[in-house]
Design a protein around this motif. Structure first.
Motif, PDB file in Angstrom:
ATOM      1  N   MET A   1       1.013  -1.005  -0.089  1.00 59.93           N
ATOM      2  CA  MET A   1       0.303  -0.138   0.044  1.00 59.93           C
ATOM      3  C   MET A   1       0.759   1.298   0.127  1.00 59.93           C
ATOM      4  N   SER A   2       0.404   2.244  -0.648  1.00 63.67           N
ATOM      5  CA  SER A   2       1.104   3.535  -0.675  1.00 63.67           C
ATOM      6  C   SER A   2       1.437   4.147   0.707  1.00 63.67           C
ATOM      7  N   SER A   3       2.646   4.798   1.069  1.00 64.11           N
ATOM      8  CA  SER A   3       2.921   5.280   2.046  1.00 64.11           C
ATOM      9  C   SER A   3       2.038   6.666   2.233  1.00 64.11           C
ATOM     10  N   LEU A   4       1.594   7.237   1.253  1.00 69.74           N
ATOM     11  CA  LEU A   4       0.719   8.372   1.289  1.00 69.74           C
ATOM     12  C   LEU A   4      -0.495   8.322   2.330  1.00 69.74           C
ATOM     13  N   ARG A   5      -0.599   9.310   3.381  1.00 68.01           N
ATOM     14  CA  ARG A   5      -1.845   9.197   4.350  1.00 68.01           C
ATOM     15  C   ARG A   5      -2.766  10.380   3.880  1.00 68.01           C
ATOM     16  N   VAL A   6      -4.167   9.983   3.561  1.00 68.30           N
ATOM     17  CA  VAL A   6      -4.665  11.340   3.035  1.00 68.30           C
ATOM     18  C   VAL A   6      -5.910  11.221   3.977  1.00 68.30           C
ATOM     19  N   ALA A   7      -6.477  12.486   4.366  1.00 65.34           N
ATOM     20  CA  ALA A   7      -7.665  12.568   4.963  1.00 65.34           C
ATOM     21  C   ALA A   7      -8.587  12.987   3.892  1.00 65.34           C
ATOM     22  N   ILE A   8      -9.869  12.304   4.133  1.00 63.85           N
ATOM     23  CA  ILE A   8     -10.802  12.640   3.259  1.00 63.85           C
ATOM     24  C   ILE A   8     -12.080  13.289   3.855  1.00 63.85           C
ATOM     25  N   VAL A   9     -12.322  14.397   3.548  1.00 64.23           N
ATOM     26  CA  VAL A   9     -13.624  15.211   4.212  1.00 64.23           C
ATOM     27  C   VAL A   9     -14.910  14.737   3.550  1.00 64.23           C
ATOM     28  N   VAL A  10     -15.663  13.883   4.526  1.00 67.36           N
ATOM     29  CA  VAL A  10     -16.955  13.290   3.904  1.00 67.36           C
ATOM     30  C   VAL A  10     -17.974  13.779   4.820  1.00 67.36           C
ATOM     31  N   ASP A  11     -18.158  14.716   5.107  1.00 61.83           N
ATOM     32  CA  ASP A  11     -19.424  15.238   5.913  1.00 61.83           C
ATOM     33  C   ASP A  11     -20.698  15.061   5.478  1.00 61.83           C
TER      34      ASP A  11
ATOM     35  N   ALA B   1     -16.953  22.903   1.196  1.00 58.25           N
ATOM     36  CA  ALA B   1     -16.623  22.960   2.747  1.00 58.25           C
ATOM     37  C   ALA B   1     -15.388  22.042   3.037  1.00 58.25           C
ATOM     38  N   MET B   2     -14.501  23.103   3.511  1.00 59.34           N
ATOM     39  CA  MET B   2     -12.981  22.499   3.490  1.00 59.34           C
ATOM     40  C   MET B   2     -12.137  22.826   4.759  1.00 59.34           C
ATOM     41  N   PRO B   3     -11.523  22.186   5.434  1.00 54.20           N
ATOM     42  CA  PRO B   3     -10.678  22.547   6.535  1.00 54.20           C
ATOM     43  C   PRO B   3      -9.577  23.518   6.207  1.00 54.20           C
TER      44      PRO B   3
ATOM     45  N   ALA C   1     -17.308  33.254  -1.154  1.00 54.91           N
ATOM     46  CA  ALA C   1     -16.420  33.075  -0.133  1.00 54.91           C
ATOM     47  C   ALA C   1     -15.640  31.920   0.050  1.00 54.91           C
ATOM     48  N   ALA C   2     -16.370  30.862   0.002  1.00 59.05           N
ATOM     49  CA  ALA C   2     -15.545  29.416  -0.148  1.00 59.05           C
ATOM     50  C   ALA C   2     -14.794  29.622  -1.280  1.00 59.05           C
ATOM     51  N   LEU C   3     -15.249  29.866  -2.243  1.00 58.14           N
ATOM     52  CA  LEU C   3     -14.398  29.611  -3.617  1.00 58.14           C
ATOM     53  C   LEU C   3     -13.133  30.377  -3.494  1.00 58.14           C
ATOM     54  N   GLN C   4     -13.184  31.646  -2.828  1.00 61.04           N
ATOM     55  CA  GLN C   4     -11.859  32.488  -2.911  1.00 61.04           C
ATOM     56  C   GLN C   4     -10.892  31.867  -1.819  1.00 61.04           C
ATOM     57  N   ARG C   5     -11.506  31.291  -0.848  1.00 57.92           N
ATOM     58  CA  ARG C   5     -10.670  30.725   0.232  1.00 57.92           C
ATOM     59  C   ARG C   5      -9.880  29.244  -0.536  1.00 57.92           C
ATOM     60  N   ALA C   6     -10.647  28.771  -1.243  1.00 62.51           N
ATOM     61  CA  ALA C   6     -10.005  27.538  -2.023  1.00 62.51           C
ATOM     62  C   ALA C   6      -8.780  28.029  -3.230  1.00 62.51           C
TER      63      ALA C   6
END
Length: 366
Positions: free
Chosen positions: A1-11, A99-101, A134-139
């Motif tokens: 398995m890849s060593s990359l660890r990904v957090a996926i936002v699934v709210d 909707a992103m952290p 506003a969220a688009l500009q933050r992204a």
């Protein structure tokens, strides 16, 4: 398995009404599972659970939950707070919507499904317009990479200020529905008084989905159909007046939200499927229908269908009406549409989409 660890936002998967964003999140997780050892290690991030059993438990992955409910968590993230729920042991965060952290020094990839609030602002409530912009500009400020479902959305995003090299087009899959539950579909149709044959549409009942014009087109088409088949409308209530005020027009049957198995069964039994939004990022319902061998009528705003549907101008009621008659009644045209749709839907798998996400995450993390 890849060593990359990904957090996926699934709210979205903890919301009572799962939207197209939730379908994308589910499909992505299923596609990553299908990759096996080629997939990175995953952890799921969401707001406070509010029901049992927890829908996230079905994926068998670690889950990190905020103490905040969904709306409050989104507001906290908007203000740069609440990022601690993710932890410090992940290499990258993937947000399945705007909707992103907060980024907090690690790569952040963001799925942008569409910029429809810019194209048709009248189809959104005022607070929704403010939040999306506003969220688009933050992204645009914070994201390492963007994922979009179609070239048109990539162009819109670049026009909004995103750097073109950071925008990646990844078509979504349509192989997420379970086998058709024909018994459940039959029970729904029996309760609605629908016997043999019907036209079908599926969407949240909200202005952007253009149901008013579709219903008007159906009323014009009904006398010209080979039989007076009803129009069955599947989907939860959204906001605004999606349909004409007063009584639902004759022949139009609202059945509300249904299970995925029943939905597949309703697709399978339909004469044709219609989906004519005024703006759309990708459009999963029409390609879901194509997988069930159903002729499709779609507006030109729907990129998912490619050349496999009868396409119409979303504002042209007469054109929509003519297409409904052809797709429901012309057997030669129906056969051609079924073949084209089946070929198109087979191109769209969540495993292929997940593989592209992994490539993008790898590039963003270097």
């Amino acid at each position: 398995m890849s060593s990359l660890r990904v957090a996926i936002v699934v709210d979205q998967l903890r919301r009572r009404a799962v939207s197209g964003i939730g379908t994308y999140a589910t499909g992505l997780l299923l596609g990553l599972e299908a990759l096996g050892d080629a997939a990175p290690r995953r952890v799921l991030v969401a707001s406070r659970p509010h029901e049992r059993p927890d829908p996230l438990a079905t994926f068998g992955l670690p889950v990190r939950s905020s103490r905040l409910p969904g709306p409050l968590l989104t507001r906290a993230w908007d203000r740069g707070l609440g990022g601690g729920v993710i932890g410090d042991d992940v290499d990258l965060v993937h947000a399945t919507s705007l909707a992103m952290p907060p980024r907090r020094g690690r790569p952040l990839t963001v799925m942008v499904h569409d910029l429809a609030w810019r194209a048709v602002p009248e189809a959104y409530p005022r607070h929704g317009l403010r939040w999306h912009e506003a969220a688009l500009q933050r992204a645009i400020r914070d994201a390492s990479r963007f994922v979009v479902p179609a070239r048109a959305i990539a162009d819109d995003l670049v026009a909004a200020g995103a750097a073109a090299p950071r925008v990646e087009v990844v078509e979504e899959g349509c192989d997420h529905l379970p086998p058709a539950d024909l018994d459940a579909a039959g029970a729904i149709l029996d309760r609605a008084g629908v016997r043999e044959g019907y036209l079908l549409t599926v969407s949240t009942l909200e202005p952007r989905k253009n149901l008013r014009r579709l219903v008007e087109a159906y009323a014009q088409a009904r006398p010209a159909l080979a039989e007076p088949w009803p129009l069955v409308v599947v989907g939860p209530k959204g906001w605004g007046d999606a349909l004409p005020a007063g009584e639902v027009p004759h022949g139009v049957v609202l059945v509300g939200a249904v299970t995925d198995g029943a939905l597949a069964g309703l697709y399978r039994r339909a004469r044709c499927f219609a989906y004519v939004p005024v703006a759309e990022g990708f459009g999963l319902p029409p390609v879901e229908a194509m997988r069930e061998c159903v002729p499709v009528v779609a507006s030109t705003a729907v990129p998912s269908v490619a050349d496999a549907a009868l396409t119409v101008d979303a504002a042209d009621v007469a054109a929509i009406s003519r297409a409904l008659v052809t797709a429901a009644s012309d057997e030669s045209a129906r056969s051609s549409l079924v073949t084209a749709g089946l070929l198109r839907s087979r191109e769209l798998t969540w495993e292929a989409a997940a593989r592209r996400h992994v490539e993008i995450w790898g590039a963003a993390s270097r």
